[in-house]
Design a protein around this motif. Structure first.
Motif, PDB file in Angstrom:
ATOM      1  N   VAL A 196      -4.624   9.181   4.916  1.00 32.66           N
ATOM      2  CA  VAL A 196      -3.531   9.862   4.210  1.00 32.66           C
ATOM      3  C   VAL A 196      -3.995  10.358   2.849  1.00 32.66           C
ATOM      4  O   VAL A 196      -3.812  11.529   2.509  1.00 32.66           O
ATOM      5  CB  VAL A 196      -2.314   8.924   4.062  1.00 32.66           C
ATOM      6  CG1 VAL A 196      -1.154   9.656   3.381  1.00 32.66           C
ATOM      7  CG2 VAL A 196      -1.871   8.392   5.411  1.00 32.66           C
ATOM      8  N   TRP A 197      -4.611   9.465   2.034  1.00 35.84           N
ATOM      9  CA  TRP A 197      -4.926   9.886   0.676  1.00 35.84           C
ATOM     10  C   TRP A 197      -6.172  10.766   0.586  1.00 35.84           C
ATOM     11  O   TRP A 197      -6.305  11.559  -0.359  1.00 35.84           O
ATOM     12  CB  TRP A 197      -5.036   8.689  -0.270  1.00 35.84           C
ATOM     13  CG  TRP A 197      -6.104   7.663   0.012  1.00 35.84           C
ATOM     14  CD1 TRP A 197      -5.951   6.467   0.635  1.00 35.84           C
ATOM     15  CD2 TRP A 197      -7.481   7.734  -0.367  1.00 35.84           C
ATOM     16  NE1 TRP A 197      -7.133   5.789   0.695  1.00 35.84           N
ATOM     17  CE2 TRP A 197      -8.097   6.540   0.078  1.00 35.84           C
ATOM     18  CE3 TRP A 197      -8.268   8.678  -1.041  1.00 35.84           C
ATOM     19  CZ2 TRP A 197      -9.449   6.277  -0.118  1.00 35.84           C
ATOM     20  CZ3 TRP A 197      -9.618   8.419  -1.228  1.00 35.84           C
ATOM     21  CH2 TRP A 197     -10.185   7.233  -0.769  1.00 35.84           C
ATOM     22  N   PRO A 252      -4.980   3.796   5.635  1.00 30.98           N
ATOM     23  CA  PRO A 252      -4.555   4.549   4.444  1.00 30.98           C
ATOM     24  C   PRO A 252      -5.480   5.683   4.026  1.00 30.98           C
ATOM     25  O   PRO A 252      -4.986   6.724   3.570  1.00 30.98           O
ATOM     26  CB  PRO A 252      -4.467   3.458   3.368  1.00 30.98           C
ATOM     27  CG  PRO A 252      -4.153   2.220   4.126  1.00 30.98           C
ATOM     28  CD  PRO A 252      -4.901   2.333   5.413  1.00 30.98           C
ATOM     29  N   GLN A 261       0.820  -1.206   0.000  1.00 32.51           N
ATOM     30  CA  GLN A 261       0.000   0.000   0.000  1.00 32.51           C
ATOM     31  C   GLN A 261       0.857   1.259   0.000  1.00 32.51           C
ATOM     32  O   GLN A 261       0.504   2.253  -0.642  1.00 32.51           O
ATOM     33  CB  GLN A 261      -0.927  -0.010   1.219  1.00 32.51           C
ATOM     34  CG  GLN A 261      -2.052  -1.027   1.109  1.00 32.51           C
ATOM     35  CD  GLN A 261      -2.979  -0.997   2.305  1.00 32.51           C
ATOM     36  OE1 GLN A 261      -2.548  -1.114   3.446  1.00 32.51           O
ATOM     37  NE2 GLN A 261      -4.266  -0.839   2.053  1.00 32.51           N
ATOM     38  N   ALA A 262       1.976   1.233   0.707  1.00 31.83           N
ATOM     39  CA  ALA A 262       2.862   2.396   0.719  1.00 31.83           C
ATOM     40  C   ALA A 262       3.442   2.654  -0.666  1.00 31.83           C
ATOM     41  O   ALA A 262       3.525   3.804  -1.119  1.00 31.83           O
ATOM     42  CB  ALA A 262       3.983   2.179   1.736  1.00 31.83           C
ATOM     43  N   GLY A 294      -6.899   5.954  -4.750  1.00 33.05           N
ATOM     44  CA  GLY A 294      -6.891   5.616  -3.338  1.00 33.05           C
ATOM     45  C   GLY A 294      -7.974   4.631  -2.957  1.00 33.05           C
ATOM     46  O   GLY A 294      -7.732   3.692  -2.181  1.00 33.05           O
ATOM     47  N   ILE A 326      -5.159   1.701  -3.595  1.00 35.77           N
ATOM     48  CA  ILE A 326      -4.456   1.711  -2.309  1.00 35.77           C
ATOM     49  C   ILE A 326      -5.239   0.946  -1.249  1.00 35.77           C
ATOM     50  O   ILE A 326      -4.711   0.047  -0.583  1.00 35.77           O
ATOM     51  CB  ILE A 326      -4.192   3.159  -1.853  1.00 35.77           C
ATOM     52  CG1 ILE A 326      -3.349   3.910  -2.886  1.00 35.77           C
ATOM     53  CG2 ILE A 326      -3.492   3.168  -0.498  1.00 35.77           C
ATOM     54  CD1 ILE A 326      -3.143   5.378  -2.556  1.00 35.77           C
ATOM     55  N   SER A 327      -6.509   1.296  -1.084  1.00 34.14           N
ATOM     56  CA  SER A 327      -7.318   0.619  -0.064  1.00 34.14           C
ATOM     57  C   SER A 327      -7.823  -0.736  -0.537  1.00 34.14           C
ATOM     58  O   SER A 327      -8.050  -1.631   0.282  1.00 34.14           O
ATOM     59  CB  SER A 327      -8.508   1.504   0.331  1.00 34.14           C
ATOM     60  OG  SER A 327      -8.058   2.706   0.935  1.00 34.14           O
ATOM     61  N   SER A 387      -1.046   1.993   7.466  1.00 33.60           N
ATOM     62  CA  SER A 387      -1.574   0.728   6.949  1.00 33.60           C
ATOM     63  C   SER A 387      -1.544  -0.370   8.006  1.00 33.60           C
ATOM     64  O   SER A 387      -2.187  -1.413   7.835  1.00 33.60           O
ATOM     65  CB  SER A 387      -0.772   0.271   5.727  1.00 33.60           C
ATOM     66  OG  SER A 387      -0.892   1.192   4.671  1.00 33.60           O
ATOM     67  N   THR A 426       1.865   6.439   4.922  1.00 29.77           N
ATOM     68  CA  THR A 426       0.879   5.430   4.518  1.00 29.77           C
ATOM     69  C   THR A 426       1.260   4.051   5.024  1.00 29.77           C
ATOM     70  O   THR A 426       0.406   3.270   5.461  1.00 29.77           O
ATOM     71  CB  THR A 426       0.737   5.411   2.988  1.00 29.77           C
ATOM     72  OG1 THR A 426       0.370   6.708   2.525  1.00 29.77           O
ATOM     73  CG2 THR A 426      -0.324   4.401   2.554  1.00 29.77           C
ATOM     74  N   ALA A 463       0.700   3.985  -2.879  1.00 28.17           N
ATOM     75  CA  ALA A 463       0.401   5.362  -2.499  1.00 28.17           C
ATOM     76  C   ALA A 463       1.472   6.315  -3.016  1.00 28.17           C
ATOM     77  O   ALA A 463       1.160   7.415  -3.506  1.00 28.17           O
ATOM     78  CB  ALA A 463       0.288   5.470  -0.976  1.00 28.17           C
TER      79      ALA A 463
END
Length: 357
Positions: free
Chosen positions: A255-256, A252, A219-220, A279, A283-284, A246, A242, A223
């Protein structure tokens, strides 16, 4: 005949054990996280001890200091930046309250079919902004109290994290002796199967740790890519944040989502739409796919048992349930398997006949 002395000793031992649990109860969470951190990074501790010619205490000091720097620096940086963002959000709130919303973006007005309706809605919100702020003003105090309570919880969590980083030193230094003591206790309780259940618990916790850390790293990285494409400043630092967020459920988006709101405030609507979609779905979304796969990989447990343990554990015990849930289900699953494989007891078997001597 009942041995009164033995019964009294057992009662006293149970009372002593309960008193010890009572004393340690405020530190259960910190002890738990220190144990998980030490267990997850034990290969690094082993390599560092070997590099230092077996000086385990020095290795424990260095590794604990490294964790403190790695965790403390991002937290301090996050605290200062959070204060700046809160101040910027307050100023933006006041500007909108006094001057109203800016003109609707051209791309919003130019949308086919719904563009005119969205423009009218934008202008209506702008006209009725004063009434909206007046209607929500009575609730701002409640929102402030809620934020104050959440801030207190976050502060308590930071103190607990600091205590965990201190306690992890003792797990590093005395880890082998603790493991040997636990193994001897299990041998007294369940005999030869102690090794099996020790490996079962260790393997389950290791898979969960790999799943959590692996998913956080993925995820980092995603992101970081999204922030870089959207043109958000400080993409590398936000990627590191992130990774930290996470490690907690639904972290997350903390952050986004602010990064997307910042792009909207700067008029970068296209980049904001991209980052919002990236995101939400990338990301999620990777959390729902990668984490269960990494957790269940390499184990003998069915995937459904692991998933139920992870999500049910979080609902039952909070974030600690991420590790407790699958571990408890793994032990129960193995115990039931041992019971099923065992020889059934013959309850109705006839008693052996006595032979005359």
């Amino acid at each position: 005949m009942l041995n009164n002395d033995r019964l009294l000793i057992q009662i006293l031992l149970l009372a002593l054990f309960g008193a010890c649990l009572w004393v340690l109860a405020p530190f259960f969470s910190a002890l738990f996280w220190a144990a998980v951190l030490a267990f997850a990074s034990w290969p690094l501790m082993r390599l560092l001890s070997k590099a230092l010619d077996g000086r385990e205490t020095l290795a424990a000091v260095l590794l604990t200091g490294g964790w403190m720097i790695l965790v403390a620096v991002p937290l301090v940086w996050l605290g200062f930046n959070l204060a700046d963002h809160i101040r910027d959000a307050t100023e933006l709130f006041k500007d909108v309250q006094v001057g109203g919303l800016p003109a609707p973006p051209a791309w919003l007005v130019g949308l086919p079919i719904i563009g005119d309706n969205l423009e009218q809605l934008w202008q209506r919100v702008d006209r009725e902004g004063a009434e909206l702020f007046a209607s929500v003003k009575p609730y701002l105090g409640q929102v402030g109290n809620w934020l104050l309570a959440r801030s207190a919880q976050i502060g308590g969590g930071v103190l607990e994290l600091a205590l965990s980083l201190v306690l992890v030193f003792f797990f590093y230094r005395d880890g082998p002796r603790m493991a040997a003591f636990v193994h001897s206790l299990l041998e007294r309780l369940i005999g030869d199967r102690a090794g099996h259940y020790t490996e079962l618990v260790a393997g389950t916790v290791q898979r969960v740790v790999n799943g959590v850390i692996g998913t956080a790293a993925a995820q980092a990285l995603l992101a970081l890519i999204g922030f870089w494409i959207a043109g958000v400043p400080g993409a590398l630092v936000l990627g590191i944040v992130t990774f930290i967020f996470s490690l907690i459920p639904m972290g997350p988006p903390l952050v986004w989502i602010p990064a997307t709101a910042w792009l909207v405030s700067k008029g970068e609507y296209g980049s904001a739409v991209f980052l919002g979609i990236w995101g939400m779905f990338i990301i999620s979304g990777v959390d729902n796919v990668l984490k269960p796969y990494l957790i269940s990989r390499g184990g003998n447990l069915p995937l459904v048992v692991v998933l139920l343990g992870v999500f049910g554990g979080i609902l039952a015990f909070g974030f600690m349930g991420l590790f407790l849930g699958p571990t408890l289900l793994a032990i129960a699953f193995s115990l039931l398997g041992d019971w099923v494989k065992g020889e059934p007891q013959k309850l109705n078997a006839p008693a052996p006949e006595k032979t005359e001597g």
